[in-house]
Design a protein around this motif. Sequence first.
Motif, mmCIF file in Angstrom:
data_model
loop_
_atom_site.group_PDB
_atom_site.id
_atom_site.type_symbol
_atom_site.label_atom_id
_atom_site.label_comp_id
_atom_site.label_asym_id
_atom_site.label_seq_id
_atom_site.Cartn_x
_atom_site.Cartn_y
_atom_site.Cartn_z
ATOM 1 N N CYS A 273 0.848 -1.193 0.000
ATOM 2 C CA CYS A 273 0.000 0.000 0.000
ATOM 3 C C CYS A 273 0.888 1.250 0.000
ATOM 4 O O CYS A 273 2.063 1.183 0.336
ATOM 5 C CB CYS A 273 -0.927 -0.010 1.212
ATOM 6 N N CYS A 276 -0.481 5.593 4.737
ATOM 7 C CA CYS A 276 -1.190 6.839 5.033
ATOM 8 C C CYS A 276 -1.056 7.101 6.528
ATOM 9 O O CYS A 276 -0.276 6.427 7.207
ATOM 10 C CB CYS A 276 -2.663 6.728 4.609
ATOM 11 N N CYS A 314 -1.773 -1.399 7.386
ATOM 12 C CA CYS A 314 -2.600 -1.458 8.590
ATOM 13 C C CYS A 314 -3.691 -2.506 8.462
ATOM 14 O O CYS A 314 -3.915 -3.059 7.386
ATOM 15 C CB CYS A 314 -3.215 -0.090 8.886
HETATM 16 S S1 SF4 Z 1 -5.435 2.474 5.157
HETATM 17 FE FE1 SF4 Z 1 -3.881 0.999 5.826
HETATM 18 S S2 SF4 Z 1 -3.577 -0.299 4.009
HETATM 19 FE FE2 SF4 Z 1 -4.580 1.574 3.293
HETATM 20 S S3 SF4 Z 1 -2.930 2.979 2.743
HETATM 21 FE FE3 SF4 Z 1 -3.412 3.451 4.869
HETATM 22 S S4 SF4 Z 1 -1.962 2.154 5.989
HETATM 23 FE FE4 SF4 Z 1 -2.015 1.333 3.936
#
Ligand code: SF4
Length: 365
Positions: A273, A276, A314
């Motif tokens: 990913c 974020c 996550c």
């Molecule tokens: S929500 Fe979780 S899986 Fe999606 S980009 Fe953010 S950290 Fe990565």
Amino acid sequence: MTYCHTNHKKTRKVKVGRYAIGGSNPISVQSMCNTDTRDLKATIDQIRRLEDAGCEIIRVAVPDMEAALNLGRIKSAIGIPLVADIHFDHRLALEAVRQGVDKIRINPGNIGDREKVKEVVRACKPAGVPIRIGVNAGSLKALQTEPNPKWKPYDWAKMMVKEALDQARVLENMNFSDIVVSLKADDLERTVMANLLFSEKSDIPLHLGVTEAGSFLSGTVKSSLGIGLLLSQGVGDTVRVSLTEDPVMQVRAAYEILKALGLRVYGPDLISCPTCGRCQVGVGKVIHELEDRIYSDKTLLKRSQGRKIAVMGCVVNGPGEARSADFGIAGGKGKGVWIEKGKQIKVVNESEWVNEIIRKIRSVK
Ligand code: SF4
């Protein structure tokens, strides 16, 4: 999703050592050494690294006779076909053939008169050595007679194709058909147009690349677009991604292009990913370390072939997004949930993620 399995333009088959370009063969991946060919050790070391990374055909620059005289020793120390890249001096091509190289690349724009090209053909034919006619927009013969051309991209493409076909005709008139052609410019428009035009006019296999493509980022984007556009139209038989980078990265980029188009399976499909504000683990570090370890180890590459492996930041979206993966991890704080085929199996500490994934790959039968 696959693109040109069905619409791939059939070209003639040209044998290059133990590989063949064209016909119904897979699109092969090439690279070029950036070492001084006169430096035997550095060149052989780099080719071996490239072989481990999946390079199938390797080209070396032959700027002088000292480099040419090294080719035999380089060839005997490596396992993939060796291509001699010759500019200006056809005598270097003659020596390269004597040294046992698997292919010659010449640039008709700077090799001199046709008699010299014919001499190279007369040496290559009995040795079974194919010739790539490499036409670069920047060194077109036509530029010598038209010093200030105001050609539009299509005019350039037509001139590039004409030069390649003229040169190919010289070889074919000598009953020499083991020819590969490349038509490269430093911009996509001319490169793509020239290759599409050539493929309409000839069954000679095409070596694809965007010359002087640039840094890793801009070069990969340019090459992906240029090579990808052509391959998606069924045009192209072998690729070289030009980057101002370690040539190993050129090979990796080439495979990623072919994998994205569904044209080759090579190594795993690693997905991660972008991270974020929810992420509390080092996804970037893990994915880079994984890539480095897998792509420098033939066994890991083979065992992970075609597997989708996910590293997600996550557990909010990670498990869902990793569901389509064969296995992977979705992060928490300093740890992560190990997922196989959508099922949450166990918790793994972040420091062990890479090792756990590598262990899993090794256990694949
Ligand atoms: S929500 Fe979780 S899986 Fe999606 S980009 Fe953010 S950290 Fe990565």
